[in-house]
Design an enzyme around this catalytic site. Sequence first.
Site, PDB file in Angstrom:
ATOM      1  N   TYR A 119       0.855  -1.115  -0.020  1.00 15.11           N
ATOM      2  CA  TYR A 119       0.143   0.045   0.087  1.00 15.11           C
ATOM      3  C   TYR A 119       0.934   1.240   0.051  1.00 15.11           C
ATOM      4  O   TYR A 119       1.686   1.263   0.760  1.00 15.11           O
ATOM      5  CB  TYR A 119      -0.916  -0.099   1.207  1.00 15.11           C
ATOM      6  CG  TYR A 119      -1.661   1.255   1.312  1.00 15.11           C
ATOM      7  CD1 TYR A 119      -3.167   1.450   0.916  1.00 15.11           C
ATOM      8  CD2 TYR A 119      -1.284   2.480   2.025  1.00 15.11           C
ATOM      9  CE1 TYR A 119      -3.556   2.590   0.926  1.00 15.11           C
ATOM     10  CE2 TYR A 119      -1.870   3.522   2.110  1.00 15.11           C
ATOM     11  CZ  TYR A 119      -3.346   3.530   1.491  1.00 15.11           C
ATOM     12  OH  TYR A 119      -3.913   4.867   1.649  1.00 15.11           O
ATOM     13  N   GLU A 207      -3.437   7.594  -4.079  1.00 18.63           N
ATOM     14  CA  GLU A 207      -3.295   6.297  -3.472  1.00 18.63           C
ATOM     15  C   GLU A 207      -3.105   5.218  -4.480  1.00 18.63           C
ATOM     16  O   GLU A 207      -3.912   5.125  -5.433  1.00 18.63           O
ATOM     17  CB  GLU A 207      -4.767   6.095  -2.862  1.00 18.63           C
ATOM     18  CG  GLU A 207      -4.689   4.884  -1.928  1.00 18.63           C
ATOM     19  CD  GLU A 207      -6.239   4.779  -1.273  1.00 18.63           C
ATOM     20  OE1 GLU A 207      -6.093   4.494  -0.046  1.00 18.63           O
ATOM     21  OE2 GLU A 207      -7.057   4.610  -1.836  1.00 18.63           O
TER      22      GLU A 207
END
Length: 265
Positions: A119, A207
């Site tokens: 992530y 993101e």
Amino acid sequence: MNIHEYQAKAILEAFGIAISPGAAVGSLAEAQAAVAALEGPIYVVKSQIHAGGRGKGRLKKKGPGDKGGLRLALSVAEVVEHARQMRGNTLVPKQSGPDGRVVHRLYIEDGSAIDRELYLSALVDRATSRISFIASTEGGMDIEEVAAKTPEKIHTFQIEPAVGYSAYVGRNIASALSLAGDQAKQCGHLIESLYAAFMAKDMSLLEINPLVVTKDGAIVCLDAKVNFDDNALFRHKEVVNLRDLAEEDPMEVEASKYDLSYIKI
């Protein structure tokens, strides 16, 4: 302002960031043509809506073997069948509310041989007036869930605005993601490029979930979510042209015509 995954990936690719080859399509014919241009033999069919959690979402009109808004396909026929079931259907992921969103466009890309899922995100930290990178080895999961259950697996790195990006930031993030050698170098280049894109386009959020390490050692952005600072859009007409009004609240669209900030209570 939000944009779709395929639009976000086009921006990242322009900054030299590795993404999987793919194409946005709006019809079954376009879907078939898109697959013909890809290497295969595994493909991914992704619904394009402004809401997260697409893979775990449900379609209101369910087809055989319904798997939500993100699906793997092993043939051209399977891609077309997934596209037929998804396009024009209403997808209800966790973040969209009970009404869901109608899927008008799909993104079809080559599948990846994934070794690890990570992530990575960049955002404006208003508490410190700095851009912060958030990194975790727990890619592919809701970051809120990771923060609640295993907060020690989330690492934050701030960029000093007076200095800008420095190579040590990339090295520290690579270390937090357990990347070494050539992968650490790739990570450093990636962070530098993401920061450049973030600054150049006045983003408020960038993101990548998941950021993957493939089995041949390449680091690839498998998904991308980008939000922009509305107050800076006057500098970016090319970004404004990406706006999808069908994905926005009609009241917010109306308010934006008069340069008003609308907040639904």
